[in-house]
Design an enzyme around this catalytic site. Structure first.
Site, PDB file in Angstrom:
ATOM      1  N   LYS A 103      37.190 -27.041 -40.370  1.00  0.00           N
ATOM      2  CA  LYS A 103      37.753 -25.935 -39.455  1.00  0.00           C
ATOM      3  C   LYS A 103      38.800 -25.141 -40.245  1.00  0.00           C
ATOM      4  O   LYS A 103      39.553 -25.575 -41.265  1.00  0.00           O
ATOM      5  CB  LYS A 103      38.633 -26.576 -38.283  1.00  0.00           C
ATOM      6  CG  LYS A 103      38.759 -25.686 -37.113  1.00  0.00           C
ATOM      7  CD  LYS A 103      37.467 -25.841 -36.147  1.00  0.00           C
ATOM      8  CE  LYS A 103      37.347 -24.787 -35.076  1.00  0.00           C
ATOM      9  NZ  LYS A 103      36.365 -25.117 -34.214  1.00  0.00           N
ATOM     10  N   ASP A 143      35.578 -18.905 -33.921  1.00  0.00           N
ATOM     11  CA  ASP A 143      36.303 -19.696 -33.104  1.00  0.00           C
ATOM     12  C   ASP A 143      37.157 -18.635 -32.212  1.00  0.00           C
ATOM     13  O   ASP A 143      36.802 -17.482 -32.347  1.00  0.00           O
ATOM     14  CB  ASP A 143      36.993 -20.941 -33.722  1.00  0.00           C
ATOM     15  CG  ASP A 143      37.633 -21.653 -32.763  1.00  0.00           C
ATOM     16  OD1 ASP A 143      36.957 -22.667 -32.102  1.00  0.00           O
ATOM     17  OD2 ASP A 143      39.013 -21.757 -32.529  1.00  0.00           O
TER      18      ASP A 143
HETATM   19  P1  NAD Z   1      37.357 -16.458 -27.483  1.00  0.00           P
HETATM   20  O1  NAD Z   1      38.492 -15.988 -28.626  1.00  0.00           O
HETATM   21  O2  NAD Z   1      36.232 -15.733 -27.292  1.00  0.00           O
HETATM   22  O3  NAD Z   1      38.197 -16.442 -26.196  1.00  0.00           O
HETATM   23  C1  NAD Z   1      39.539 -17.088 -25.829  1.00  0.00           C
HETATM   24  C2  NAD Z   1      39.902 -16.910 -24.473  1.00  0.00           C
HETATM   25  O4  NAD Z   1      40.927 -17.381 -24.267  1.00  0.00           O
HETATM   26  C3  NAD Z   1      40.297 -15.238 -24.111  1.00  0.00           C
HETATM   27  O5  NAD Z   1      39.673 -14.894 -22.956  1.00  0.00           O
HETATM   28  C4  NAD Z   1      41.756 -15.525 -24.101  1.00  0.00           C
HETATM   29  O6  NAD Z   1      42.153 -14.390 -23.491  1.00  0.00           O
HETATM   30  C5  NAD Z   1      42.139 -16.716 -23.587  1.00  0.00           C
HETATM   31  N1  NAD Z   1      43.382 -17.094 -23.846  1.00  0.00           N
HETATM   32  C6  NAD Z   1      44.031 -17.285 -24.936  1.00  0.00           C
HETATM   33  N2  NAD Z   1      45.136 -17.863 -24.624  1.00  0.00           N
HETATM   34  C7  NAD Z   1      45.195 -18.245 -23.650  1.00  0.00           C
HETATM   35  C8  NAD Z   1      46.298 -19.127 -22.859  1.00  0.00           C
HETATM   36  N3  NAD Z   1      47.307 -19.405 -23.346  1.00  0.00           N
HETATM   37  N4  NAD Z   1      45.815 -19.364 -21.535  1.00  0.00           N
HETATM   38  C9  NAD Z   1      44.450 -18.969 -21.191  1.00  0.00           C
HETATM   39  N5  NAD Z   1      43.725 -18.422 -21.622  1.00  0.00           N
HETATM   40  C10 NAD Z   1      44.037 -17.996 -22.959  1.00  0.00           C
HETATM   41  O7  NAD Z   1      37.466 -17.793 -28.068  1.00  0.00           O
HETATM   42  P2  NAD Z   1      36.042 -18.841 -27.499  1.00  0.00           P
HETATM   43  O8  NAD Z   1      35.203 -18.689 -28.812  1.00  0.00           O
HETATM   44  O9  NAD Z   1      35.776 -18.684 -26.244  1.00  0.00           O
HETATM   45  O10 NAD Z   1      36.975 -20.140 -27.746  1.00  0.00           O
HETATM   46  C11 NAD Z   1      37.648 -20.745 -26.643  1.00  0.00           C
HETATM   47  C12 NAD Z   1      37.644 -22.328 -26.707  1.00  0.00           C
HETATM   48  O11 NAD Z   1      36.510 -22.769 -26.868  1.00  0.00           O
HETATM   49  C13 NAD Z   1      38.422 -22.717 -27.863  1.00  0.00           C
HETATM   50  O12 NAD Z   1      39.215 -24.239 -27.817  1.00  0.00           O
HETATM   51  C14 NAD Z   1      37.445 -22.975 -28.915  1.00  0.00           C
HETATM   52  O13 NAD Z   1      37.596 -24.010 -30.002  1.00  0.00           O
HETATM   53  C15 NAD Z   1      36.322 -23.473 -28.138  1.00  0.00           C
HETATM   54  N6  NAD Z   1      34.873 -23.595 -28.614  1.00  0.00           N
HETATM   55  C16 NAD Z   1      34.384 -22.165 -28.955  1.00  0.00           C
HETATM   56  C17 NAD Z   1      33.051 -22.443 -29.517  1.00  0.00           C
HETATM   57  C18 NAD Z   1      32.409 -21.128 -29.977  1.00  0.00           C
HETATM   58  O14 NAD Z   1      31.200 -21.133 -30.139  1.00  0.00           O
HETATM   59  N7  NAD Z   1      32.802 -20.102 -29.561  1.00  0.00           N
HETATM   60  C19 NAD Z   1      32.234 -23.217 -29.640  1.00  0.00           C
HETATM   61  C20 NAD Z   1      33.029 -24.800 -29.253  1.00  0.00           C
HETATM   62  C21 NAD Z   1      34.309 -24.766 -28.839  1.00  0.00           C
END
Ligand code: NAD
Length: 411
Positions: A103, A143
């Site tokens: 990561k 991410d």
């Molecule tokens: P992203 O950047 O697309 O979206 C993040 C979202 O979280 C946004 O809507 C943002 O406004 C919101 N956010 C930020 N801080 C916040 C807070 N304090 N309270 C509430 N909402 C908040 O990111 P993503 O890719 O959707 O990732 C979100 C989660 O999913 C992370 O934990 C990431 O590690 C996990 N994840 C993502 C993927 C992927 O393929 N993108 C895969 C597995 C896990």
């Protein structure tokens, strides 16, 4: 509150206890193979140079090359990337991928950079780290606050430095550069397959089932749309600015339109404004944390009313909260299972890049469903066998698989 990596080590310890894991293997799994820390100088648009700190944690590669996303966020730190890289190693093992865990991240608020600055920073990250990356070494992906466009700049920088095409060095790319059909919504789609299996066990019917989703980015927004399409009632959504609640149901497409406009989610007509904390305690059937880690903690776990939690975020629940939820009979589909759809389609992306032959979205989804359902069944089996919660069951499955590879290598 304990840090994300302390939580990760507690989860490992719980699985090791169940498995009676050899203590030497256990201690090897308590540390990342290496954490690389870099200073990335960025020329701002006004000519000044500003330095940003970046990380890449390569946790374990017994089963295959390190694999895991890159996060751009002001709260990124070494402890967090270590935890996230450990979870990646475990996640790839849960879904049976021939990949290890890595990561990365940069301590930055990308909302404060221009597009040109974001491009230069992303290229700078690769210039600092390219020696440690590659399709057979370590493969990044998107991410929090990183996108297919960021992946495209990173690929281009890597190929410019190394002088050859290497599309498999990074995943989550735009389709035009060797991305996979279905990757953009694969994390949520995998979550839907897991949720559907869990819903069968709990006897939920979509049209009578309410859902609250924390985080409205790649994972959360796609989840809202996919679940609404299946007939689930999405009653609450949130982003970093706060949340909205409508007991009768929210149209995720309208919410997405508003999020992309000046008005934001708060502009949704007829909605009640709620905080991210309040969202977690709503009277709903299913709760989907899809933002950041350490959201459900000892301080608020008792207030959770959902019967099922599907973790799209990584590490949203602390071990103390897990104990409370387990006692309350709340089923938690853990991150290393529930959000593994993203890395699974990243793996498909790499497989397509390696053969230079591309699959249809239908083929991708068929293969994804098979892997997610099999992983769910294997985790459920471990839960029954050892009478533990689903998280411990998932870690048991993962640690067993990683340990087997380590032992075969003579570790
Ligand atoms: P992203 O950047 O697309 O979206 C993040 C979202 O979280 C946004 O809507 C943002 O406004 C919101 N956010 C930020 N801080 C916040 C807070 N304090 N309270 C509430 N909402 C908040 O990111 P993503 O890719 O959707 O990732 C979100 C989660 O999913 C992370 O934990 C990431 O590690 C996990 N994840 C993502 C993927 C992927 O393929 N993108 C895969 C597995 C896990």
């Amino acid at each position: 509150m304990s840090t994300a990596f302390e939580n990760a080590r507690q989860q490992l310890a719980a699985a090791a206890r169940v498995l009676k894991l050899d203590s030497q293997l256990h201690s090897q799994l308590e540390y990342p193979d290496r954490v690389i820390k870099v200073a990335i100088p960025l020329r701002r648009d006004d000519g000044r140079i500003e330095v940003f700190e970046g990380f890449r944690s390569q946790y374990n590669n017994a089963r295959g090359p390190y694999k895991g996303g890159i996060r751009y966020h002001p709260a990124v730190n070494e402890d967090e990337v270590k935890a996230l890289s450990f979870w990646m190693a475990m996640k790839c093992a849960v879904v049976g991928l021939p990949l290890g865990g890595g990561k990365g991240g940069i301590i930055v608020d990308p909302k404060k950079l221009s597009v040109a600055e974001l491009e230069r920073l992303s290229r700078g990250y690769i210039r600092s780290l390219y020696k440690y990356l590659g399709p057979d070494q370590d493969i990044p992906a998107p991410d929090v606050y990183t996108t297919p466009q960021v992946m495209a700049w990173m690929l281009d920088e890597y190929e410019t430095i190394t002088g050859h095409h290497a599309p498999g060095m990074i995943t989550g790319k735009p389709l035009s550069l060797g991305g996979s059909a279905g990757r953009s919504f694969s994390t949520a789609q995998g979550g839907v397959y897991v949720l559907t299996e869990a819903a069968k066990k709990l006897g939920f019917e979509p049209a009578k089932t309410t859902v609250a989703i924390q985080g409205f980015g790649n994972a959360g927004a796609h989840m809202a749309k996919l679940l609404a399409h299946l007939g689930y009632i999405i009653v609450a959504l949130s982003d970093s600015q706060g949340g909205i609640y409508i007991p009768a149901g929210i149209d995720p497409l309208e919410a997405e339109r508003l999020k992309n406009s000046e008005q934001g989610l708060a502009g949704y007509a007829g909605s009640k404004k709620i905080t991210n904390e309040e969202l977690l305690a709503l009277p709903v059937d299913i709760l989907v944390p899809a933002a950041l880690e350490n959201q459900i903690t000892a301080a608020n776990a008792d207030a959770v009313k959902a019967k099922l939690i599907v973790e799209l975020a990584n590490g949203p629940t602390t071990p103390e909260a897990d104990a409370v939820l387990f006692k309350k009979g709340i089923v938690v589909a853990p991150d290393i299972l529930a959000n593994a759809g993203g890395v699974t389609v990243s793996y498909f992306e790499q497989a397509q890049n390696a053969s230079n032959y591309y699959w249809s979205e239908a083929e991708v989804l068929e293969k994804l469903k098979k892997i997610m359902v099999e992983a769910f069944d294997s985790v459920w089996e471990k839960k029954e066998k050892y009478a533990v919660d689903l998280r411990t069951a998932a870690f048991v499955l993962a640690v067993e698989r990683v340990a087997e590879a380590m032992k075969a290598r003579g570790n």
